[in-house]
Design a protein around this motif. Sequence first.
Motif, PDB file in Angstrom:
ATOM      1  N   THR A 131       0.733  -1.117   0.133  1.00 50.52           N
ATOM      2  CA  THR A 131       0.273  -0.185   0.076  1.00 50.52           C
ATOM      3  C   THR A 131       0.814   1.352   0.042  1.00 50.52           C
ATOM      4  O   THR A 131       1.747   1.357   0.853  1.00 50.52           O
ATOM      5  CB  THR A 131      -0.875  -0.056   1.382  1.00 50.52           C
ATOM      6  OG1 THR A 131      -1.868  -1.231   1.136  1.00 50.52           O
ATOM      7  CG2 THR A 131      -1.704   1.184   1.289  1.00 50.52           C
ATOM      8  N   SER A 132       0.968   1.948  -1.130  1.00 45.16           N
ATOM      9  CA  SER A 132       1.606   3.282  -1.203  1.00 45.16           C
ATOM     10  C   SER A 132       1.028   3.914  -2.239  1.00 45.16           C
ATOM     11  O   SER A 132       0.005   3.869  -2.846  1.00 45.16           O
ATOM     12  CB  SER A 132       3.133   2.691  -1.549  1.00 45.16           C
ATOM     13  OG  SER A 132       3.890   3.855  -1.653  1.00 45.16           O
ATOM     14  N   ARG A 133       1.860   5.281  -2.401  1.00 41.01           N
ATOM     15  CA  ARG A 133       1.313   6.240  -3.421  1.00 41.01           C
ATOM     16  C   ARG A 133       2.491   6.331  -4.177  1.00 41.01           C
ATOM     17  O   ARG A 133       3.688   6.453  -3.906  1.00 41.01           O
ATOM     18  CB  ARG A 133       1.338   7.754  -2.842  1.00 41.01           C
ATOM     19  CG  ARG A 133       1.086   8.701  -3.981  1.00 41.01           C
ATOM     20  CD  ARG A 133       0.551  10.042  -3.373  1.00 41.01           C
ATOM     21  NE  ARG A 133      -0.909   9.994  -3.288  1.00 41.01           N
ATOM     22  CZ  ARG A 133      -1.635  10.996  -3.144  1.00 41.01           C
ATOM     23  NH1 ARG A 133      -1.350  12.227  -3.109  1.00 41.01           N
ATOM     24  NH2 ARG A 133      -2.999  10.738  -2.992  1.00 41.01           N
ATOM     25  N   HIS A 134       2.259   6.201  -5.731  1.00 37.22           N
ATOM     26  CA  HIS A 134       3.482   5.982  -6.671  1.00 37.22           C
ATOM     27  C   HIS A 134       3.121   7.263  -7.612  1.00 37.22           C
ATOM     28  O   HIS A 134       2.050   7.619  -7.852  1.00 37.22           O
ATOM     29  CB  HIS A 134       3.063   4.949  -7.676  1.00 37.22           C
ATOM     30  CG  HIS A 134       3.315   3.421  -6.711  1.00 37.22           C
ATOM     31  ND1 HIS A 134       4.682   2.713  -6.769  1.00 37.22           N
ATOM     32  CD2 HIS A 134       2.346   2.895  -5.867  1.00 37.22           C
ATOM     33  CE1 HIS A 134       4.188   1.629  -5.803  1.00 37.22           C
ATOM     34  NE2 HIS A 134       3.098   1.657  -5.422  1.00 37.22           N
ATOM     35  N   TYR A 155       0.017  10.903  -9.679  1.00 35.84           N
ATOM     36  CA  TYR A 155      -0.160  10.054  -8.564  1.00 35.84           C
ATOM     37  C   TYR A 155      -0.927   8.892  -8.910  1.00 35.84           C
ATOM     38  O   TYR A 155      -2.067   9.273  -9.248  1.00 35.84           O
ATOM     39  CB  TYR A 155      -0.403  11.040  -7.416  1.00 35.84           C
ATOM     40  CG  TYR A 155       0.732  11.863  -6.945  1.00 35.84           C
ATOM     41  CD1 TYR A 155       2.020  11.857  -6.926  1.00 35.84           C
ATOM     42  CD2 TYR A 155       0.117  13.499  -6.866  1.00 35.84           C
ATOM     43  CE1 TYR A 155       2.695  12.552  -6.334  1.00 35.84           C
ATOM     44  CE2 TYR A 155       1.033  14.301  -6.628  1.00 35.84           C
ATOM     45  CZ  TYR A 155       2.443  13.835  -6.276  1.00 35.84           C
ATOM     46  OH  TYR A 155       3.171  14.804  -5.957  1.00 35.84           O
ATOM     47  N   ASN A 157      -2.594   5.515  -6.178  1.00 32.74           N
ATOM     48  CA  ASN A 157      -2.442   4.912  -4.979  1.00 32.74           C
ATOM     49  C   ASN A 157      -2.670   3.053  -5.297  1.00 32.74           C
ATOM     50  O   ASN A 157      -3.321   2.729  -6.030  1.00 32.74           O
ATOM     51  CB  ASN A 157      -3.628   5.083  -4.208  1.00 32.74           C
ATOM     52  CG  ASN A 157      -3.587   6.532  -3.644  1.00 32.74           C
ATOM     53  OD1 ASN A 157      -2.439   7.145  -3.512  1.00 32.74           O
ATOM     54  ND2 ASN A 157      -4.616   7.154  -3.467  1.00 32.74           N
ATOM     55  N   THR A 158      -1.856   2.547  -4.555  1.00 31.16           N
ATOM     56  CA  THR A 158      -1.975   0.917  -4.845  1.00 31.16           C
ATOM     57  C   THR A 158      -2.380   0.437  -3.241  1.00 31.16           C
ATOM     58  O   THR A 158      -2.039   1.094  -2.220  1.00 31.16           O
ATOM     59  CB  THR A 158      -0.576   0.274  -4.990  1.00 31.16           C
ATOM     60  OG1 THR A 158       0.466   0.597  -4.088  1.00 31.16           O
ATOM     61  CG2 THR A 158      -0.408   0.782  -6.505  1.00 31.16           C
ATOM     62  N   THR A 159      -3.142  -0.794  -3.154  1.00 29.50           N
ATOM     63  CA  THR A 159      -3.405  -1.232  -1.909  1.00 29.50           C
ATOM     64  C   THR A 159      -3.010  -2.731  -1.873  1.00 29.50           C
ATOM     65  O   THR A 159      -3.182  -3.342  -2.834  1.00 29.50           O
ATOM     66  CB  THR A 159      -5.020  -1.523  -2.027  1.00 29.50           C
ATOM     67  OG1 THR A 159      -5.563  -0.255  -2.232  1.00 29.50           O
ATOM     68  CG2 THR A 159      -5.510  -1.869  -0.716  1.00 29.50           C
TER      69      THR A 159
END
Length: 519
Positions: A131-134, A155, A157-159
Amino acid sequence: MRRLRRLLTGVCLAALLAAAVMPAAAGAQDTEQTADNTSVEARSANGVTIMSEGNRVPTFEAGRSTTWTLIVHNNSGVDLTNAVLSPSLGEKNEEWPFITDYQSYAQELNIKNGESQAVSFEFTQREDVATSRHTLQFNVYVQGNQDAYVSQKFYANTTAKPEELPEPPADNEPMPNPGDQIIGDGMEFPSADAGGFSNGGASFSGGGGSGSEGSTSVPRVIVTGFNTDPAEVRAGGNFTLTIHLKNTSKSTRVRNMLFDLSAPAEGSDAQTVAPAFLPSSGSSSIYLDGIKANGTADISIQLNAKSDLLQKPYSVDLSMKYEDSDGAQIDAASSISIPVKQDARFEFSEFEISPESISIGDEANVMCNLYNLGRIKLYNVRAIFEGACIDKEEVFLGNVESGATASIDAMLEGIQATGGPANVTMTLSYEDESGKISTAAKELQIEVMEMMEDPSMMSGMEMAEEEKSFPVIPVAASAGVVLVIIVIVVVRKKRKRRQRLNEEEELLDELDRSSEDER
């Protein structure tokens, strides 16, 4: 003197360095990105910008396919053709959080000046991504140039994939007693607590839609894909939507499943606002008995696309309600994107032909109007006139907006005579937003006759030919002979007359002498 030389040398080096740096700074075409994916033109001088649809930051889930739509605006002052929009995958696999299904995700761009184009990408997040922002970069490339014409960072977001805890035994297997040990998977069930079973310090209990008492994880149902029949959904037409589902749980069966589809409302005013897709019969709810553990299933529904939809993808939300093996209710949601195509619809007015009959080498003026009755813009419209009796003629009309009229005016030259009115075909070709070429034909009739000579020129030529071919000498000789004959005849007549007169005078003289003798 040496100091002056050193100073001049330093100034020259500084000027050369500035000249090398300034073009690079002037040619930079990267744009800044705000926290909500709003494109802000920072140093771009070419007028081409990229924005995330709705300025949203997309959120991806592990193993799930999600559509991300970007809008490319062209305000460069020229048409942007034979260009592509492509994401930068990065040099390392860790930099790209999605499953790489293709060598290239480049999508073609053909944007007129002052217009925009929506481009959709479908990405599936890798299951090993946290989980992060890429920060993901998309580039626009033009034909013949390897460097990016425009670069834009966004941007996303991944979960992370939820940790799968051990599932309880299947319905037909006995529940282990508290204090028993399960050998082989490294998990122990010590004594029971009042709230359930403990596992590594975390307790799980039923209720709240997360599973029944004693369950250790929530079985998840995901959408793995969909397809439509027909493959292209046309505005105003019916189609069958089939959604592919998967139960990701390895041991728990889900059952009593209820699905509901919700499409966005579309319409220009309050009287025409309605969902983009409506069931052609029945309701938008679908019931499914269940999906076995680690199993798949399909659900289908007959839908009708609203007739006035624009040609673009439409997002459809799918809500899911189902129960696990213990009867605990679980809610979930997903979404899919369905592209809608609009059929081009246009008509021609009657042809005006002046004149309807021409000679070889002459021209006839042909005019008619093109009425764009559809809801899409026609690009690069051209009319081509072809026929055995005329020289091929092409008329370029350009772009025709929805609801607009274009005039077709052509001059057709006759090259071959016909035995009456002959068919001539006008073929209209045009392109849609994706560059696909379509054609339509309409017939007209023109009569071409043999070339007619000018009567005054014909009479002059005939007289010249008569003068040229007139036999002067024979005619003159004949006239001389005739004249001689006439002279001879006249002379003879005069001689005979004179002889007759002489004979009469002699006779009169004899009579006079006879009368004198008698006396």
